[in-house]
Design an enzyme around this catalytic site. Structure first.
Site, PDB file in Angstrom:
ATOM      1  N   ASP A 162     -16.989 -40.042 -34.533  1.00 12.60           N
ATOM      2  CA  ASP A 162     -16.086 -40.392 -35.627  1.00 12.60           C
ATOM      3  C   ASP A 162     -16.890 -40.217 -36.902  1.00 12.60           C
ATOM      4  OD1 ASP A 162     -14.402 -41.485 -37.548  1.00 12.60           O
ATOM      5  OD2 ASP A 162     -13.544 -42.926 -36.142  1.00 12.60           O
ATOM      6  N   SER A 209     -15.321 -28.945 -38.474  1.00 10.70           N
ATOM      7  CA  SER A 209     -13.904 -28.612 -38.336  1.00 10.70           C
ATOM      8  C   SER A 209     -13.104 -29.913 -38.344  1.00 10.70           C
ATOM      9  CB  SER A 209     -13.669 -27.828 -37.042  1.00 10.70           C
ATOM     10  OG  SER A 209     -12.301 -27.509 -36.886  1.00 10.70           O
ATOM     11  N   LEU A 210     -13.291 -30.673 -39.409  1.00  7.98           N
ATOM     12  CA  LEU A 210     -12.704 -32.004 -39.517  1.00  7.98           C
ATOM     13  C   LEU A 210     -11.879 -32.141 -40.795  1.00  7.98           C
ATOM     14  CD1 LEU A 210     -15.913 -34.010 -38.614  1.00  7.98           C
ATOM     15  CD2 LEU A 210     -13.897 -33.829 -37.156  1.00  7.98           C
ATOM     16  N   TYR A 261      -9.143 -24.822 -47.378  1.00  4.91           N
ATOM     17  CA  TYR A 261      -7.770 -24.328 -47.476  1.00  4.91           C
ATOM     18  C   TYR A 261      -7.467 -23.996 -48.931  1.00  4.91           C
ATOM     19  CZ  TYR A 261      -2.654 -24.286 -46.956  1.00  4.91           C
ATOM     20  OH  TYR A 261      -1.326 -23.932 -46.972  1.00  4.91           O
ATOM     21  N   TYR A 271       1.284 -30.701 -49.779  1.00  6.86           N
ATOM     22  CA  TYR A 271      -0.054 -30.928 -49.218  1.00  6.86           C
ATOM     23  C   TYR A 271      -0.710 -31.987 -50.092  1.00  6.86           C
ATOM     24  CZ  TYR A 271      -4.505 -29.610 -46.981  1.00  6.86           C
ATOM     25  OH  TYR A 271      -5.681 -29.602 -46.259  1.00  6.86           O
ATOM     26  N   SER A 311      -1.460 -25.506 -35.472  1.00  3.11           N
ATOM     27  CA  SER A 311      -2.178 -26.385 -34.551  1.00  3.11           C
ATOM     28  C   SER A 311      -1.523 -27.761 -34.533  1.00  3.11           C
ATOM     29  CB  SER A 311      -3.637 -26.512 -34.983  1.00  3.11           C
ATOM     30  OG  SER A 311      -3.730 -27.129 -36.252  1.00  3.11           O
ATOM     31  N   ARG A 312      -1.926 -28.586 -33.580  1.00  2.33           N
ATOM     32  CA  ARG A 312      -1.364 -29.935 -33.491  1.00  2.33           C
ATOM     33  C   ARG A 312      -1.703 -30.741 -34.735  1.00  2.33           C
ATOM     34  NH1 ARG A 312      -3.420 -29.190 -28.177  1.00  2.33           N
ATOM     35  NH2 ARG A 312      -1.747 -28.924 -26.645  1.00  2.33           N
ATOM     36  N   ALA A 313      -2.921 -30.595 -35.209  1.00  4.22           N
ATOM     37  CA  ALA A 313      -3.341 -31.337 -36.397  1.00  4.22           C
ATOM     38  C   ALA A 313      -2.556 -30.904 -37.629  1.00  4.22           C
ATOM     39  CB  ALA A 313      -4.836 -31.137 -36.629  1.00  4.22           C
TER      40      ALA A 313
END
Length: 382
Positions: A162, A209-210, A261, A271, A311-313
């Site tokens: 985490d 990748s968080l 992004y 966003y 993606s799911r995220a």
């Protein structure tokens, strides 16, 4: 080179013919003067068409020359059959933070690095750890694990992580007692780095990748301080923390990559929650960290600005499908953006082929970032 060798061989073959003819002409003094010229011409002509008898010295020289010529031609042929410029990460070890399933950019990057020969370690968000490890163990990801050579990507070890918390002292009591964290240990950033060091000694590649913003669906004007700071903490400072703690165990010449992004520099309505600010901070930090990590340990630091992926995220944003459709319609390359394309770009950035690339934002979005006008805009369609 080949033309030069051939010319040399022809010259070497002519010399014995001339010398032998001269010796023959000198031995014909008994022949009549009337026939001497005719006879000499005939003998010279027939001699040049006969096999040449060389002395041992001449044979040795000729053999050596032939060997040189053959070797030169073989080398040229071998070079022609050689493989192209390849990404080779054999002997390298990568830690990818933020892999919790098999359909995001983190997974794609892990696959690309594995395909190039790197050993793969991953850090998975603690609440998702059991599901991820169970799915991996039961073969649910096997189809997604297939590499270009037909083998399956191997993940050497999965670590609970985490990245919002640097040390155990930073973790609130309600998180420590949360049942989703029960049974897990050593999952703060510092603890994970120490565990990796104990397990493997060092790494060469660090991938971030968080991203998370609890209020991402809220406009910035409606975002709370807590939500804003949470987005910054999870999405940008987490990269600073990871590099800060892993840098001491990264081998000199290593590399780190994160994901950003286009909302960092363009307005993307919807966003929100401070996520656009977090991505802008991540890109700024990339440049500063490239300087500091480069000077301190010769580590390169770059970030990839990736296009939208379902993606799911990403589905937490609520309009990812519309963003994908918009990108397909308006980008210079009118095609679906694949996660593997981002993975391949990451493999390049962490490889020796990008040894002079650092502090950069690399766009992998089919060129959407270059557009200043939407082709499907109602304003220009009439």
């Amino acid at each position: 080179m080949r033309a030069f060798v051939s010319s040399g061989l022809q010259m070497a073959a002519l010399r014995p013919c001339i010398c032998s003819s001269q010796r023959l002409l000198a031995s014909k003094s008994a022949v009549s003067l009337l026939d001497s010229k005719i006879t000499s011409r005939r003998k010279f002509k027939s001699l040049c068409s006969m096999p040449i008898v060389q002395s041992p010295l001449q044979r040795s020289t000729s053999q050596k020359f032939n060997k040189v010529a053959t070797s030169a031609m073989s080398s040229e042929s071998d070079k022609g059959d050689a493989a192209g410029l390849a990404i080779d990460l054999r002997g390298k070890r990568a830690f990818i933070a933020g892999v919790a399933d098999d359909n995001g950019y983190g997974w794609a990057i892990a696959k690309a690095l594995a395909a190039a020969g790197a050993e793969i370690l991953v850090g998975t968000w603690v609440p998702a750890l059991n599901i991820f490890e169970t799915s991996l163990r039961r073969g649910k990801f096997d189809k997604s694990r297939v590499l270009p050579n037909g083998s399956l990507m191997e993940i050497t070890k999965v670590y609970p992580l985490d990245a919002v918390y640097d040390t155990l002292e930073d973790v609130p009591e309600d998180v420590k007692s949360n049942k989703r964290y029960a049974g897990a240990s050593n999952w703060t950033v510092k603890e994970v780095a120490e565990t990796v060091e104990n397990d493997f000694g060092s790494i060469d590649i660090l991938v971030h990748s968080l991203a998370n913003g609890p209020e991402v669906t809220k406009p910035l004007l409606e975002t709370s301080r807590k939500g804003y700071l949470a987005a910054i903490s999870a999405s940008s400072y987490s990269f600073v923390s990871l590099l800060q703690n892993f840098l001491p165990i990264m081998n000199p010449g290593g590399s780190s990559v994160s994901l950003t992004y286009i909302a960092s520099e363009r307005i993307i309505p919807g966003y929100g929650g401070g996520m656009s600010s977090a991505k802008a901070a991540l890109e700024s930090d990339t440049r500063v960290l490239a300087f500091e990590a480069g000077r301190k340990n010769k580590i390169r630091v770059n970030t990839i600005s990736a296009g939208p992926l379902g993606s799911r995220a990403a589905k937490a944003i609520g309009f990812i499908e519309k963003m994908i459709e918009y990108s397909y319609t308006n980008a210079p390359l009118q095609k679906e953006l694949l996660a593997d394309e981002v993975g391949n770009a990451a493999a390049f950035l962490v490889s020796p082929l990008a040894s002079a690339v650092t502090g950069s934002v690399i766009y992998v979005d089919n060129g959407l970032n270059t557009m200043g006008l939407a082709l499907d805009s109602a304003a220009i369609s009439t």
